[in-house]
Scaffold this motif. Structure first.
Motif, mmCIF file in Angstrom:
data_model
loop_
_atom_site.group_PDB
_atom_site.id
_atom_site.type_symbol
_atom_site.label_atom_id
_atom_site.label_comp_id
_atom_site.label_asym_id
_atom_site.label_seq_id
_atom_site.Cartn_x
_atom_site.Cartn_y
_atom_site.Cartn_z
ATOM 1 N N THR A 138 0.832 -1.197 0.000
ATOM 2 C CA THR A 138 0.000 0.000 0.000
ATOM 3 C C THR A 138 0.868 1.250 0.000
ATOM 4 O O THR A 138 2.090 1.188 0.179
ATOM 5 C CB THR A 138 -0.909 0.007 1.230
ATOM 6 O OG1 THR A 138 -0.090 0.113 2.410
ATOM 7 C CG2 THR A 138 -1.744 -1.266 1.312
ATOM 8 N N ASP A 167 -14.158 9.369 -4.127
ATOM 9 C CA ASP A 167 -12.721 9.366 -4.386
ATOM 10 C C ASP A 167 -12.214 10.797 -4.410
ATOM 11 O O ASP A 167 -12.995 11.753 -4.327
ATOM 12 C CB ASP A 167 -12.417 8.675 -5.714
ATOM 13 C CG ASP A 167 -11.022 8.065 -5.746
ATOM 14 O OD1 ASP A 167 -10.186 8.479 -4.923
ATOM 15 O OD2 ASP A 167 -10.765 7.183 -6.584
ATOM 16 N N GLU A 196 -19.914 0.247 6.567
ATOM 17 C CA GLU A 196 -18.609 -0.098 6.018
ATOM 18 C C GLU A 196 -18.618 -1.422 5.261
ATOM 19 O O GLU A 196 -17.792 -1.647 4.385
ATOM 20 C CB GLU A 196 -17.565 -0.149 7.142
ATOM 21 C CG GLU A 196 -17.277 1.213 7.752
ATOM 22 C CD GLU A 196 -16.107 1.170 8.714
ATOM 23 O OE1 GLU A 196 -15.458 0.114 8.790
ATOM 24 O OE2 GLU A 196 -15.855 2.186 9.372
ATOM 25 N N LYS A 228 -16.678 -0.749 -1.237
ATOM 26 C CA LYS A 228 -15.881 -1.596 -2.110
ATOM 27 C C LYS A 228 -14.739 -0.778 -2.697
ATOM 28 O O LYS A 228 -14.833 0.432 -2.829
ATOM 29 C CB LYS A 228 -16.753 -2.173 -3.234
ATOM 30 C CG LYS A 228 -17.882 -3.069 -2.737
ATOM 31 C CD LYS A 228 -18.691 -3.641 -3.892
ATOM 32 C CE LYS A 228 -19.811 -4.532 -3.380
ATOM 33 N NZ LYS A 228 -20.605 -5.128 -4.489
ATOM 34 N N SER A 229 -13.673 -1.469 -3.044
ATOM 35 C CA SER A 229 -12.475 -0.805 -3.559
ATOM 36 C C SER A 229 -12.307 -1.090 -5.042
ATOM 37 O O SER A 229 -12.430 -2.239 -5.487
ATOM 38 C CB SER A 229 -11.238 -1.301 -2.803
ATOM 39 O OG SER A 229 -10.064 -0.750 -3.340
ATOM 40 N N TYR A 230 -12.018 -0.028 -5.819
ATOM 41 C CA TYR A 230 -11.765 -0.144 -7.249
ATOM 42 C C TYR A 230 -10.523 0.676 -7.587
ATOM 43 O O TYR A 230 -10.164 1.618 -6.880
ATOM 44 C CB TYR A 230 -12.963 0.349 -8.061
ATOM 45 C CG TYR A 230 -14.228 -0.431 -7.787
ATOM 46 C CD1 TYR A 230 -15.191 0.055 -6.914
ATOM 47 C CD2 TYR A 230 -14.454 -1.649 -8.397
ATOM 48 C CE1 TYR A 230 -16.354 -0.653 -6.643
ATOM 49 C CE2 TYR A 230 -15.616 -2.369 -8.149
ATOM 50 C CZ TYR A 230 -16.557 -1.878 -7.267
ATOM 51 O OH TYR A 230 -17.694 -2.582 -7.000
ATOM 52 N N ASN A 231 -9.888 0.338 -8.720
ATOM 53 C CA ASN A 231 -8.600 0.948 -9.041
ATOM 54 C C ASN A 231 -8.571 1.750 -10.329
ATOM 55 O O ASN A 231 -7.813 2.707 -10.442
ATOM 56 C CB ASN A 231 -7.509 -0.138 -9.121
ATOM 57 C CG ASN A 231 -7.283 -0.826 -7.802
ATOM 58 O OD1 ASN A 231 -7.088 -0.175 -6.788
ATOM 59 N ND2 ASN A 231 -7.308 -2.159 -7.812
ATOM 60 N N TYR A 262 -14.578 1.614 -12.225
ATOM 61 C CA TYR A 262 -15.588 2.558 -11.736
ATOM 62 C C TYR A 262 -16.848 2.476 -12.604
ATOM 63 O O TYR A 262 -17.970 2.387 -12.113
ATOM 64 C CB TYR A 262 -15.041 3.985 -11.777
ATOM 65 C CG TYR A 262 -14.043 4.347 -10.715
ATOM 66 C CD1 TYR A 262 -13.431 3.384 -9.935
ATOM 67 C CD2 TYR A 262 -13.701 5.680 -10.496
ATOM 68 C CE1 TYR A 262 -12.506 3.732 -8.973
ATOM 69 C CE2 TYR A 262 -12.779 6.042 -9.534
ATOM 70 C CZ TYR A 262 -12.174 5.057 -8.773
ATOM 71 O OH TYR A 262 -11.267 5.401 -7.817
#
Length: 750
Positions: A419, A535, A505, A509-512, A517
């Motif tokens: 990270t 973001d 929470e 969700k996490s996107y890159n 998206y």
């Protein structure tokens, strides 16, 4: 002086010895002439019978500081011996370094009596520090030992730089091959000796007379100064007419150590003045004394390569650095390293120490900010992007050179090795010196790295202040010490509007990448996607540049402190880079060119496949003008009504009780009154149903747990707890279930 009645003394060799002999010369009025006692603490101006036929060590500090400045070193560590000679230079060196804003984080002091173990221990301390630039000021005996041990400790390799002062630089010739092999790549500074016919003749005669000797013949500066000193004294004796001279006796004594019994030389004062006015062209150059010591000369800079000293340039007080002392052209004073030949540094490299090791994040998506590619033919990374170009522009804006090396933070598969927080932590463990990329400045990261000023925007808040005014007197959540209340204002304004206190929470969700998206929003919450993307603005803008007809960015927006460059804690580069960032970001032409290079597509929509017209109106700030107006008016009306009600109910009573007080005193009293609880509010009214019997007056019951209460206060502001005061008992009933009962003294004053 007592037994032989000498008229002058040449010596002694060391500064520590000279101090005592100078005092003897003062008492006997006998000239003490030294060609090697160079400590600035020995001043001819304070000792009229002390003559220094060399210049003191402080004459070289300006040249040393210019070397440090030329190569852009912001931190150096002096290593010096603990003697009068070693300590005498340091105050002058520190002043010179301070003038060029170079820090000295540590001083390494080594006594001359130190053994190898003690020196190795000191070298290990130096290795543990961040600084890799050293200035060595010591005699040849201690210096030769130091460099052999430093070489064994792997400190004479790439990434290190060593600078020798003239005392050690002038005595390299007699050193053995083992010592010279340990000094490869060091820089030295010493007085320049101009070539002359007399010097060449002297060398030729000396070699001819010593042909039968097996010893290696070497010429060093101190030997030449000694030769010129003898000539100066001989010329002065002849000129002053000193043939037979006696001492005026003070007290008769048979003791050889009775200083009071020293006589006074009849010719000492005359001889001293004659020496001071003697001028001639000696082997070491022009012999001319100014204020009792040799006039400072020019300096030559050399680089130890093999068994030789390679001259890389010269330094003069008039021109600074140059490669030709015979150049008579008028030029401005220069401290540019371009005026010097390329040094060969330790490790036999031309890469300048110390190169800034910069960690670069490796990420998927948003390659406009940072992109790491690999060349198949060279197997080396190519790093580009907005963040990189901004850093390069900042580097060019600095007034000193900043060598650097980009190192991708990756694993063996050339994927991200962790990270952003883990990347920044590599600075703490000294794997990297800095991190450059789209790194967000946040509080917890600043605990272990220092950030520069951001090269992106930040914002401000106001909503929290209005909420605090409305709730301070009637809500326990908004009470407490001033620091706690200020923190609550800042947190509440952000959390209320950005999160509305209702994020689950488990649903985050996490996107890159922009494509991820788009897919998540397209699927929606019922098909494994999401309803909205939260973001940072730069990423959202890039996403909208590609899918501008399908989505829009809505507010209110709350920015972090933006993107910044990270360096180690206490790095002296932080203020310089921060100022350079201001220069770059405020230069509209320069920053505009970088933004246009990577973000020019934001002005057009790449998404042409949609059925929605690209000319159709999209939501913007103006679209929510009415909403913002209503919110602003509601906030201001609520604030004014609350303030009016408070003044209306308290001002008459305060005026009646304090008729003599001035207007400002009454305002102070009103402020104190406002800080108290409003017991007439619904929150603080007594509710019999909330009273719980307590058998012991000193028991604190927590049900179900104190953590539930803390979590409630942190995670929910949808309502306040009910507070009941009855017969000394305070009862707080949580809306999350469970009751907290506190029993205290029989009466409570509020």
């Amino acid at each position: 002086m007592k037994n032989k009645e000498v008229q002058a003394i040449i010596g002694p060799a060391r500064s520590s010895q000279a101090r005592f002999v100078i005092e003897l010369g003062r008492k006997a009025q006998v000239p003490i002439i030294s060609f090697s006692a160079t400590s600035p603490s020995l001043s001819p101006s304070q000792n009229p019978f002390f003559i220094r036929t060399t210049h003191d060590d402080s004459a070289q500090v300006k040249a040393i500081a210019d070397i440090v400045k030329a190569f852009g070193w912001r931190e150096v560590v002096p290593i010096y011996e603990d003697t009068d000679y070693g300590n005498g230079l340091i105050p002058y060196l520190m002043d010179a370094l301070q003038e060029i804003d170079t820090r000295v984080p540590y001083r390494s002091v080594i006594p001359p009596s130190s053994n190898n173990t003690e020196i190795i221990e000191e070298l290990n301390k130096l290795k543990a520090n961040h600084t890799r630039i050293f200035i060595v000021h010591m005699t040849a005996s201690l210096g030769s030992k130091l460099f052999v041990l430093a070489n064994n400790a792997k400190m004479m390799k790439e990434g290190y730089a060593w600078i020798l002062t003239e005392g050690l630089s002038s005595l390299l010739d007699p050193m053995g091959s083992k010592v010279m092999d340990s000094m490869q790549g060091v820089l030295g500074i010493r007085p320049y000796i101009p070539p002359s016919k007399n010097l060449e003749d002297f060398k030729r005669k000396l070699k001819r007379n010593l042909t039968t000797s097996s010893k290696r013949i070497s010429f060093n500066l101190f030997g030449l100064w000694a030769y010129d000193t003898v000539w100066a004294l001989a010329m002065a004796v002849e000129k002053a007419g000193v043939v037979h001279s006696s001492f005026l006796k003070q007290n008769a004594s048979n003791s050889n150590v009775d200083l009071a019994a020293l006589g006074i030389s009849e010719m000492g004062s005359r001889l001293c003045n004659t020496i001071l006015t003697t001028k001639f062209q000696g082997l070491s150059g022009n012999f001319s004394l100014v204020k009792g010591e040799l006039e400072p000369s020019n300096f030559e800079l050399f680089n130890v390569i093999g068994n030789t000293e390679r001259i890389i340039g010269y330094w003069t007080r008039q021109k600074g650095f140059s490669q030709d002392l015979n150049d008579t052209r008028k030029e401005a004073y220069s401290t540019s390293k371009d005026k010097l030949k390329q040094p060969i540094w330790p490790g036999y490299t031309i890469e300048q120490p110390t190169k800034l090791r910069i960690g670069v994040p490796v990420r998927r998506g948003f390659e406009e900010f940072l992109k790491v590619e690999w060349h198949s033919n060279t197997n080396k990374p190519s790093i580009s992007g907005f963040s990189i170009d901004v850093f390069l522009a900042v580097k060019d804006a600095l007034h000193f050179p900043l060598p650097y090396e980009f190192i991708p933070y990756m694993n063996t598969d050339r994927q991200s090795n962790g990270t952003y927080d883990e990347l920044l932590y590599q600075i703490t463990i000294q794997k990297y010196d800095a991190v450059v990329g789209d790194t967000t400045i946040v509080a917890n990261r600043s605990l272990y790295v220092d950030f520069t000023l951001p090269y992106s925007e930040s914002a401000f808040i106001i909503t929290g202040l209005v909420i605090w005014v409305l709730e301070h007197r009637v809500n326990n959540e908004f009470r407490g010490p001033p620091k706690q209340q200020l923190g609550l204002i800042l947190w509440f304004s952000f959390s209320t509007l950005a999160f509305a206190h209702s994020f689950d929470e488990s649903k985050l969700k996490s996107y890159n990448t922009p494509e991820e998206y788009h897919e998540a929003l397209l699927n929606g919450i019922h098909n494994g996607g999401v309803a909205a993307i939260f973001d940072e603005i730069p990423y959202i803008k890039l996403f909208l540049a590609k899918y501008c007809t399908r989505y829009t960015m809505v507010g209110p927006t709350y920015k972090t402190d933006g993107f910044g460059f990270a360096l180690r804690k206490g790095s002296p580069l932080v203020p310089y880079i921060s100022r350079a960032i201001l220069n770059v970001t405020q230069d509209k032409e320069k920053i505009g060119a970088i933004e246009h290079k990577y973000f020019s597509s934001q002005t057009t929509c790449e998404d042409q496949s949609t059925t929605i017209s690209s000319h159709s109106p999209s939501l913007g700030v103006d679209s929510f003008g009415g909403l913002f107006l209503i919110a602003g008016i509601a906030s201001m009306v609520s604030l004014l009504v609350t303030v009016f009600k408070f003044f209306y109910s308290h001002w008459p009573a305060l005026s009646h009780n304090n008729t003599a007080n001035c207007f400002w005193s009454k305002l102070v009293e009103m402020a104190k009154c406002f800080d108290q609880k409003d017991l007439s509010s619904h929150t603080f009214k007594t509710k019999e149903s909330s009273v719980h019997a307590v058998t012991s007056p000193d028991i604190l019951e927590l049900s179900p747990s104190i953590n539930d209460m803390q979590n409630h206060s942190r995670n929910s502001l949808e309502g306040t707890d009910d507070v009941v005061i009855h017969d000394g008992n305070i009862s707080l009933s949580s809306r999350h279930g469970g009751t907290y009962t506190l029993s205290s003294s029989p009466s409570i004053h509020t």
